[in-house]
Design a protein around this motif. Sequence first.
Motif, PDB file in Angstrom:
ATOM      1  N   SER A  53       0.814  -1.218   0.000  1.00  6.15           N
ATOM      2  CA  SER A  53       0.000   0.000   0.000  1.00  6.15           C
ATOM      3  C   SER A  53       0.850   1.271   0.000  1.00  6.15           C
ATOM      4  CB  SER A  53      -0.915   0.028   1.231  1.00  6.15           C
ATOM      5  OG  SER A  53      -0.196   0.331   2.422  1.00  6.15           O
ATOM      6  N   ILE A  54       2.116   1.144   0.361  1.00  4.63           N
ATOM      7  CA  ILE A  54       2.939   2.341   0.584  1.00  4.63           C
ATOM      8  C   ILE A  54       3.206   3.156  -0.688  1.00  4.63           C
ATOM      9  CG2 ILE A  54       5.214   3.142   1.360  1.00  4.63           C
ATOM     10  CD1 ILE A  54       5.081   0.969   3.536  1.00  4.63           C
ATOM     11  N   PRO A  55       3.525   2.548  -1.833  1.00  2.00           N
ATOM     12  CA  PRO A  55       3.713   3.382  -3.027  1.00  2.00           C
ATOM     13  C   PRO A  55       2.499   4.250  -3.351  1.00  2.00           C
ATOM     14  CG  PRO A  55       4.600   1.204  -3.427  1.00  2.00           C
ATOM     15  CD  PRO A  55       3.865   1.131  -2.113  1.00  2.00           C
ATOM     16  N   GLY A  56       1.294   3.709  -3.160  1.00  2.00           N
ATOM     17  CA  GLY A  56       0.094   4.495  -3.406  1.00  2.00           C
ATOM     18  C   GLY A  56      -0.034   5.669  -2.450  1.00  2.00           C
ATOM     19  N   VAL A  57       0.335   5.450  -1.181  1.00  2.00           N
ATOM     20  CA  VAL A  57       0.316   6.536  -0.192  1.00  2.00           C
ATOM     21  C   VAL A  57       1.297   7.630  -0.588  1.00  2.00           C
ATOM     22  CG1 VAL A  57       0.854   7.146   2.202  1.00  2.00           C
ATOM     23  CG2 VAL A  57      -0.434   5.057   1.714  1.00  2.00           C
ATOM     24  N   ILE A  58       2.515   7.239  -0.934  1.00  2.00           N
ATOM     25  CA  ILE A  58       3.533   8.224  -1.317  1.00  2.00           C
ATOM     26  C   ILE A  58       3.088   9.020  -2.537  1.00  2.00           C
ATOM     27  CG2 ILE A  58       5.914   8.539  -2.088  1.00  2.00           C
ATOM     28  CD1 ILE A  58       5.548   7.649   0.861  1.00  2.00           C
ATOM     29  N   GLU A  59       2.476   8.333  -3.496  1.00  2.00           N
ATOM     30  CA  GLU A  59       2.006   9.027  -4.695  1.00  2.00           C
ATOM     31  C   GLU A  59       0.963  10.081  -4.341  1.00  2.00           C
ATOM     32  OE1 GLU A  59       1.297   7.538  -9.124  1.00  2.00           O
ATOM     33  OE2 GLU A  59      -0.250   6.778  -7.764  1.00  2.00           O
ATOM     34  N   GLU A  60       0.086   9.784  -3.384  1.00  2.00           N
ATOM     35  CA  GLU A  60      -0.926  10.762  -2.979  1.00  2.00           C
ATOM     36  C   GLU A  60      -0.306  11.943  -2.239  1.00  2.00           C
ATOM     37  OE1 GLU A  60      -3.986  11.111  -3.843  1.00  2.00           O
ATOM     38  OE2 GLU A  60      -4.054   9.254  -4.985  1.00  2.00           O
ATOM     39  N   ILE A  61       0.755  11.702  -1.497  1.00  2.00           N
ATOM     40  CA  ILE A  61       1.461  12.814  -0.847  1.00  2.00           C
ATOM     41  C   ILE A  61       2.083  13.723  -1.909  1.00  2.00           C
ATOM     42  CG2 ILE A  61       3.346  13.465   0.705  1.00  2.00           C
ATOM     43  CD1 ILE A  61       1.260  12.108   2.304  1.00  2.00           C
ATOM     44  N   ILE A  62       2.722  13.119  -2.886  1.00  2.00           N
ATOM     45  CA  ILE A  62       3.345  13.901  -3.957  1.00  2.00           C
ATOM     46  C   ILE A  62       2.302  14.717  -4.715  1.00  2.00           C
ATOM     47  CG2 ILE A  62       4.602  13.714  -6.146  1.00  2.00           C
ATOM     48  CD1 ILE A  62       6.054  11.269  -4.901  1.00  2.00           C
ATOM     49  N   LYS A  63       1.147  14.112  -4.988  1.00  2.00           N
ATOM     50  CA  LYS A  63       0.052  14.851  -5.628  1.00  2.00           C
ATOM     51  C   LYS A  63      -0.397  16.014  -4.745  1.00  2.00           C
ATOM     52  CE  LYS A  63      -2.152  10.977  -8.107  1.00  2.00           C
ATOM     53  NZ  LYS A  63      -3.387  10.139  -8.111  1.00  2.00           N
ATOM     54  N   GLY A  64      -0.469  15.765  -3.458  1.00  3.15           N
ATOM     55  CA  GLY A  64      -0.938  16.787  -2.528  1.00  3.15           C
ATOM     56  C   GLY A  64      -0.086  18.030  -2.518  1.00  3.15           C
ATOM     57  N   GLU A  65       1.200  17.868  -2.823  1.00  2.00           N
ATOM     58  CA  GLU A  65       2.091  19.021  -2.873  1.00  2.00           C
ATOM     59  C   GLU A  65       1.698  19.978  -3.992  1.00  2.00           C
ATOM     60  OE1 GLU A  65       5.086  19.234  -0.339  1.00  2.00           O
ATOM     61  OE2 GLU A  65       3.094  18.437   0.166  1.00  2.00           O
ATOM     62  N   LYS A  66       1.037  19.459  -5.012  1.00  2.71           N
ATOM     63  CA  LYS A  66       0.575  20.298  -6.127  1.00  2.71           C
ATOM     64  C   LYS A  66      -0.872  20.766  -5.910  1.00  2.71           C
ATOM     65  CE  LYS A  66       3.491  17.642  -9.299  1.00  2.71           C
ATOM     66  NZ  LYS A  66       3.528  16.715 -10.462  1.00  2.71           N
ATOM     67  N   GLU A  67      -1.524  20.231  -4.895  1.00  3.18           N
ATOM     68  CA  GLU A  67      -2.927  20.545  -4.632  1.00  3.18           C
ATOM     69  C   GLU A  67      -3.113  21.577  -3.521  1.00  3.18           C
ATOM     70  OE1 GLU A  67      -4.595  16.038  -5.709  1.00  3.18           O
ATOM     71  OE2 GLU A  67      -4.040  16.561  -3.658  1.00  3.18           O
ATOM     72  N   GLY A  68      -2.005  22.095  -3.015  1.00  5.57           N
ATOM     73  CA  GLY A  68      -2.091  23.107  -1.962  1.00  5.57           C
ATOM     74  C   GLY A  68      -2.466  22.547  -0.609  1.00  5.57           C
ATOM     75  N   VAL A  69      -2.113  21.301  -0.356  1.00  8.82           N
ATOM     76  CA  VAL A  69      -2.450  20.656   0.916  1.00  8.82           C
ATOM     77  C   VAL A  69      -1.550  21.195   2.032  1.00  8.82           C
ATOM     78  CG1 VAL A  69      -2.441  18.448   2.142  1.00  8.82           C
ATOM     79  CG2 VAL A  69      -3.363  18.586  -0.177  1.00  8.82           C
ATOM     80  N   ASP A  70      -2.139  21.412   3.207  1.00 11.12           N
ATOM     81  CA  ASP A  70      -1.391  21.935   4.353  1.00 11.12           C
ATOM     82  C   ASP A  70      -0.925  20.859   5.320  1.00 11.12           C
ATOM     83  OD1 ASP A  70      -1.743  24.877   3.870  1.00 11.12           O
ATOM     84  OD2 ASP A  70      -3.854  24.323   4.023  1.00 11.12           O
ATOM     85  N   ALA A  71      -1.591  19.704   5.311  1.00 13.06           N
ATOM     86  CA  ALA A  71      -1.219  18.605   6.202  1.00 13.06           C
ATOM     87  C   ALA A  71      -1.857  17.325   5.678  1.00 13.06           C
ATOM     88  CB  ALA A  71      -1.666  18.868   7.639  1.00 13.06           C
TER      89      ALA A  71
END
Length: 248
Positions: A53-71
Amino acid sequence: MKIKVINPNTTLEMTEGIEHAAKSAARPDTQILAVSPKMGPISIESYYDEYLSIPGVIEEIIKGEKEGVDAYVIACYGDPGLQAAREVTDKPVVGIAEASLYLASMLAARFSVVTVLPRIKTMLEELVDSYGMSRRVVNIRTTPLSVLDFEKDPERGMKMLEEEGEKAVSEDNAEAILLGCAGMADFADKLEEKLGVPVIDGVVAGVKFAESIVDLGKKTSKLKTYKYPEKKEYTGLLDTFGDQAAVK
């Protein structure tokens, strides 16, 4: 602020329940973005499931950096990928097991975890120990139900949790109960009323910790351990991760 809550499994019905729990705890001015990765297992009940499951989690974190996520909140009680996730962002990343343990330690001297299948007990014992909480967690109690069983038959799930919760209080002398699965959020309030001790859902705890850290203006330290990964080549299924991770 915007908090991305990542359900590391790919069961969208469970993600919807996690979203409901997160929004119920969040402030009105907090935007909750609840997602499942595009790749991963439908449930996480073993080391094999967790690691895949970890690669999918990391990919969502990387996407979040472009989505303006704060946490970010990783909404699986094994906290899969938590340390790696902290390497690819300077935003706060909170695991729901970590959050529930820290919160429980402020409310009770000793507490028990109630979770899913028996095979997960050793995994959670090791996780608890990694957070330095082995002396505080008096027992990890399991049920015969899988993660998806709680989704399919919530009435039976409530019954199992109540039974194990009562044993935790009477036999373990637990002064609080931690729900060891992100899909158990809907049971917390009813269980607390029945058991007479604090019952902590990790999704709710994770969201409130994330909000607090953002409010304090704190970010993940990039001095050494959690600095951004070095740029390098990844091959096969992971061939896109090298350039994406080393973005800073």
